[in-house]
Write a protein that holds these residues in place. Sequence first.
Motif, PDB file in Angstrom:
ATOM      1  N   ASP A   1      23.342  65.952  40.658  1.00 24.55           N
ATOM      2  CA  ASP A   1      22.884  66.457  41.959  1.00 24.55           C
ATOM      3  C   ASP A   1      22.857  67.984  42.018  1.00 24.55           C
ATOM      4  O   ASP A   1      22.226  68.555  42.909  1.00 24.55           O
ATOM      5  CB  ASP A   1      23.778  65.928  43.080  1.00 24.55           C
ATOM      6  CG  ASP A   1      23.496  64.479  43.414  1.00 24.55           C
ATOM      7  OD1 ASP A   1      22.483  63.935  42.943  1.00 24.55           O
ATOM      8  OD2 ASP A   1      24.308  63.867  44.150  1.00 24.55           O
TER       9      ASP A   1
ATOM     10  N   LYS B   1      27.181  61.731  38.828  1.00 26.51           N
ATOM     11  CA  LYS B   1      26.186  61.913  39.903  1.00 26.51           C
ATOM     12  C   LYS B   1      26.310  63.300  40.527  1.00 26.51           C
ATOM     13  O   LYS B   1      25.314  63.960  40.824  1.00 26.51           O
ATOM     14  CB  LYS B   1      26.398  60.830  40.970  1.00 26.51           C
ATOM     15  CG  LYS B   1      25.480  60.919  42.182  1.00 26.51           C
ATOM     16  CD  LYS B   1      24.075  60.445  41.850  1.00 26.51           C
ATOM     17  CE  LYS B   1      23.254  60.115  43.081  1.00 26.51           C
ATOM     18  NZ  LYS B   1      23.132  61.175  44.060  1.00 26.51           N
TER      19      LYS B   1
ATOM     20  N   ASN C   1      26.462  51.334  40.163  1.00 25.81           N
ATOM     21  CA  ASN C   1      25.879  52.669  40.168  1.00 25.81           C
ATOM     22  C   ASN C   1      26.654  53.538  39.185  1.00 25.81           C
ATOM     23  O   ASN C   1      27.737  53.159  38.738  1.00 25.81           O
ATOM     24  CB  ASN C   1      25.956  53.264  41.574  1.00 25.81           C
ATOM     25  CG  ASN C   1      24.896  54.307  41.840  1.00 25.81           C
ATOM     26  OD1 ASN C   1      24.473  55.016  40.949  1.00 25.81           O
ATOM     27  ND2 ASN C   1      24.475  54.393  43.097  1.00 25.81           N
TER      28      ASN C   1
END
Length: 198
Positions: free
Chosen positions: A92, A88, A82
């Motif tokens: 987000d 991330k 990932n």
Amino acid sequence: MSDHILVLYYSRNGATKAMANRIAQGIESKGMQAKIRTVPDISDGIEFKQPIVPSEGDLFVQKADLKACAGLALGSPTRFGNMAAPLKYFLDSTSSQWLSGALVDKPASVFTSTGSMHGGQESTLLSMMIPLLHHGMVLAGLPYTHPELHSTTTGGSPYGATHYAHREKSSKLSDDERALCFAQGQRLAMIAQKLTTL
């Protein structure tokens, strides 16, 4: 319309940064500017560890950079197949850009680096594509017309440029990896130029 592409990455040992710089060279070879930005590390408490402006290296990305760009190249080392948490965490936080459609119809590509040959390169690339699809971006991979995709024994993928750092965590890109990063930057710039003329 913007004349630059945002090259946004997170790098721990320098390999993803080296890829970002090579992709930027490909972008600029096609007459567009490349704006290279990174994201800060985060602590276990999901707080930023670093100041707002880094003391050295590339500047941290700002949300306004997403709206201002004509396209986006997004890169991260792999973390268990990932993208890395700092990237991330930033993605987000882009709900307002999603709501306003800041990235809709802009081209995007993804790139990654792993320490092992089968360390999750393609799943990491796919994980980065998902939020970009939610943002309405047009994804651009690497077609097999690039001969390096057939000859590489290091990194390379039709999903996007990759780097195999081996166990020694080398940030030195192979010739094939350098060629594919450059080609990815060129393709992203060409698609951005075509989309802005529609």
